[in-house]
Design an enzyme around this catalytic site. Structure first.
Site, PDB file in Angstrom:
ATOM      1  CB  THR A  97      -0.919   0.032   1.234  1.00  0.00           C
ATOM      2  OG1 THR A  97      -1.676  -1.173   1.291  1.00  0.00           O
ATOM      3  CG2 THR A  97      -1.858   1.231   1.167  1.00  0.00           C
ATOM      4  CE  LYS A 172      -5.088  -1.422   1.544  1.00  0.00           C
ATOM      5  NZ  LYS A 172      -6.052  -2.201   2.329  1.00  0.00           N
ATOM      6  CE  LYS A 240       1.675   2.076   4.812  1.00  0.00           C
ATOM      7  NZ  LYS A 240       1.034   1.103   3.924  1.00  0.00           N
TER       8      LYS A 240
HETATM    9  N1  LIG Z   1      -1.379  -6.471   7.554  1.00  0.00           N
HETATM   10  C1  LIG Z   1      -2.493  -6.185   6.912  1.00  0.00           C
HETATM   11  O1  LIG Z   1      -3.608  -6.469   7.393  1.00  0.00           O
HETATM   12  C2  LIG Z   1      -2.475  -5.503   5.597  1.00  0.00           C
HETATM   13  C3  LIG Z   1      -1.380  -4.799   5.148  1.00  0.00           C
HETATM   14  N2  LIG Z   1      -1.424  -4.177   3.929  1.00  0.00           N
HETATM   15  C4  LIG Z   1      -0.262  -3.457   3.430  1.00  0.00           C
HETATM   16  O2  LIG Z   1       0.658  -4.436   2.983  1.00  0.00           O
HETATM   17  C5  LIG Z   1       1.998  -3.995   3.211  1.00  0.00           C
HETATM   18  C6  LIG Z   1       2.728  -5.010   4.085  1.00  0.00           C
HETATM   19  O3  LIG Z   1       2.022  -5.092   5.312  1.00  0.00           O
HETATM   20  P1  LIG Z   1       2.418  -6.139   6.448  1.00  0.00           P
HETATM   21  O4  LIG Z   1       2.830  -7.409   5.839  1.00  0.00           O
HETATM   22  O5  LIG Z   1       1.314  -6.113   7.419  1.00  0.00           O
HETATM   23  O6  LIG Z   1       3.678  -5.400   7.073  1.00  0.00           O
HETATM   24  P2  LIG Z   1       4.875  -5.949   7.960  1.00  0.00           P
HETATM   25  O7  LIG Z   1       5.332  -4.797   8.767  1.00  0.00           O
HETATM   26  O8  LIG Z   1       4.479  -7.207   8.657  1.00  0.00           O
HETATM   27  O9  LIG Z   1       5.993  -6.333   6.875  1.00  0.00           O
HETATM   28  C7  LIG Z   1       6.667  -5.330   6.183  1.00  0.00           C
HETATM   29  C8  LIG Z   1       7.635  -5.945   5.188  1.00  0.00           C
HETATM   30  O10 LIG Z   1       8.368  -4.886   4.548  1.00  0.00           O
HETATM   31  C9  LIG Z   1       9.766  -5.139   4.699  1.00  0.00           C
HETATM   32  N3  LIG Z   1      10.510  -3.880   4.739  1.00  0.00           N
HETATM   33  C10 LIG Z   1      10.276  -2.800   5.513  1.00  0.00           C
HETATM   34  N4  LIG Z   1      11.171  -1.819   5.248  1.00  0.00           N
HETATM   35  C11 LIG Z   1      11.982  -2.308   4.274  1.00  0.00           C
HETATM   36  C12 LIG Z   1      13.090  -1.780   3.562  1.00  0.00           C
HETATM   37  N5  LIG Z   1      13.537  -0.531   3.789  1.00  0.00           N
HETATM   38  N6  LIG Z   1      13.687  -2.549   2.636  1.00  0.00           N
HETATM   39  C13 LIG Z   1      13.227  -3.805   2.394  1.00  0.00           C
HETATM   40  N7  LIG Z   1      12.194  -4.370   3.029  1.00  0.00           N
HETATM   41  C14 LIG Z   1      11.575  -3.616   3.946  1.00  0.00           C
HETATM   42  C15 LIG Z   1       9.878  -5.914   5.990  1.00  0.00           C
HETATM   43  O11 LIG Z   1      11.118  -6.570   6.058  1.00  0.00           O
HETATM   44  P3  LIG Z   1      11.758  -7.005   7.491  1.00  0.00           P
HETATM   45  O12 LIG Z   1      11.157  -8.343   7.814  1.00  0.00           O
HETATM   46  O13 LIG Z   1      13.221  -7.059   7.227  1.00  0.00           O
HETATM   47  O14 LIG Z   1      11.391  -5.923   8.486  1.00  0.00           O
HETATM   48  C16 LIG Z   1       8.684  -6.857   5.826  1.00  0.00           C
HETATM   49  O15 LIG Z   1       8.992  -7.893   4.946  1.00  0.00           O
HETATM   50  C17 LIG Z   1       1.866  -2.599   3.821  1.00  0.00           C
HETATM   51  O16 LIG Z   1       1.967  -1.655   2.800  1.00  0.00           O
HETATM   52  C18 LIG Z   1       0.471  -2.609   4.434  1.00  0.00           C
HETATM   53  O17 LIG Z   1      -0.048  -1.315   4.536  1.00  0.00           O
HETATM   54  C19 LIG Z   1      -2.517  -4.263   3.107  1.00  0.00           C
HETATM   55  C20 LIG Z   1      -3.621  -4.964   3.499  1.00  0.00           C
HETATM   56  C21 LIG Z   1      -3.690  -5.607   4.770  1.00  0.00           C
HETATM   57  O1  LIG Z   2      -5.102  -2.654   4.865  1.00  0.00           O
HETATM   58  C1  LIG Z   2      -5.701  -3.331   5.680  1.00  0.00           C
HETATM   59  C2  LIG Z   2      -6.861  -4.118   5.385  1.00  0.00           C
HETATM   60  O2  LIG Z   2      -7.402  -4.767   6.308  1.00  0.00           O
HETATM   61  O3  LIG Z   2      -7.294  -4.107   4.223  1.00  0.00           O
END
Ligand SMILES: NC(=O)C1=CN([C@@H]2O[C@H](COP(=O)(O)OP(=O)(O)OC[C@H]3O[C@@H](n4cnc5c(N)ncnc54)[C@H](OP(=O)(O)O)[C@@H]3O)[C@@H](O)[C@H]2O)C=CC1
Ligand SMILES: O=CC(=O)O
Length: 293
Positions: A97, A172, A240
């Protein structure tokens, strides 16, 4: 989708989605910044690569699911990043996102190297990702969308193709702006019921039978009452999304006082150290607006 699928980013969502792909017989090569997070996927049959560039070199299609715009940029533009190996015939699908501008810059960089780009953020959280029940909001290269549909069908219950790059990001952000505002209203309602002597569970039962019944109240209500904020959707990501949605409102001269107030509550929650908990932990910031307990 022929060949192996590359997957960058194994956080809550990336892990659930790539596990699901493996379960459905796709071959997946994974990479994550914190390499140890690849171990569980490898145990379930994934291959692992050392860098995003190595993933793209190996795979015709690479999917990314990263936390925010800086992360999405870093994986593409930094050393050993996606751009080093993307070329004609390869597709890059960013499911993170992010805002429209970030997505467009990434898309331009990918296509300038001859690659194909699709943004495909998702609606739905950890459990829908595990169960293949996401809603996919794709935009960009239509051919790549069509080629990705077998994987999208495994990940989600419905995929939308929304046209040009940026429309998926915008959709989104609008959805999550509404969700964040609803979470704040819900939280205030739970507190008002409690402080005025009503039973919280009875409030949930009443809500669930009426016109504003929805899966979020149903799922989060009981855990909020128990103060269980185990993260499905981390609060820092919801904040965010509020910030990026408010910026979209600025660009389009749309006044959004409700969303702005909700954003303040999420910011407050972050300042209270709740950013890594579930976004429903904003309940604590609403309950104790000065951060006191
Ligand atoms: N969780 C949810 O319910 C939902 C989330 N989203 C969106 O999906 C995306 C991922 O969410 P989510 O999985 O929950 O987040 P997490 O915080 O669990 O995971 C984030 C991921 O991004 C990686 N990351 C962060 N910073 C960097 C960087 N500088 N370089 C490389 N890798 C990086 C992390 O790596 P590392 O393991 O090394 O920290 C990890 O793999 C977000 O944009 C979120 O808004 C969308 C729908 C639902
Ligand atoms: O981004 C979060 C979700 O639940 O969708």
């Amino acid at each position: 989708m022929e060949g192996e699928i590359g997957f960058l980013g194994l956080g809550i969502m990336g892990k659930a989605i790539s596990m699901n792909l493996l379960r459905h017989g796709f071959k997946v090569t994974v990479w994550n910044r914190t390499i140890s997070r690849c171990d569980e996927l490898v145990e379930h049959g994934a291959s692992m690569a050392e860098t995003p560039a190595a993933v793209v070199k190996k795979c015709k299609y690479t999917i990314a699911m990263l936390s925010d715009p800086p992360a999405a940029f870093s994986v593409v533009f930094d050393k050993d990043g996606v751009l080093e190996q993307i070329c004609h015939g390869k597709g890059y699908i960013d499911m993170s996102t992010v805002d429209c501008d970030t997505s467009m810059k990434i898309g331009e960089a990918i296509t300038s190297k001859g690659g194909y780009f699709l943004e495909a953020p998702v609606s739905g959280s950890k459990k829908p990702a595990e169960d293949g029940q996401l809603v996919i909001l794709a935009a960009g290269e239509k051919t790549l969308y069509e080629e990705a549909l077998p994987a999208f069908d495994v990940m989600g219950k419905k995929s939308f193709f929304l046209g040009k790059v940026g429309n998926g990001a915008k959709m989104k952000l609008v959805v999550n702006m509404i969700m964040g505002s609803m979470m704040n209203a819900f939280s205030e309602g739970l507190i008002l019921a409690d402080k005025s002597g009503l039973n919280s569970q009875t409030l949930l039962d009443v809500l669930d039978l009426g016109a504003i019944a929805n899966p979020m109240f149903k799922m989060k209500g009981p855990t909020m009452i128990q103060k269980n904020y185990s993260p499905a959707f981390p609060l820092k990501h919801q904040q965010k999304d509020m910030r990026l949605a408010l910026a979209l409102g600025d660009e389009n001269s749309v006044s959004m006082p409700v969303a702005a107030a909700a954003n303040e509550a999420f910011k407050k929650a972050r300042s209270m150290g709740l950013g890594d908990l579930d976004f429903s932990a904003v309940h604590e910031a609403v309950k104790f607006p000065e951060g006191s307990s």
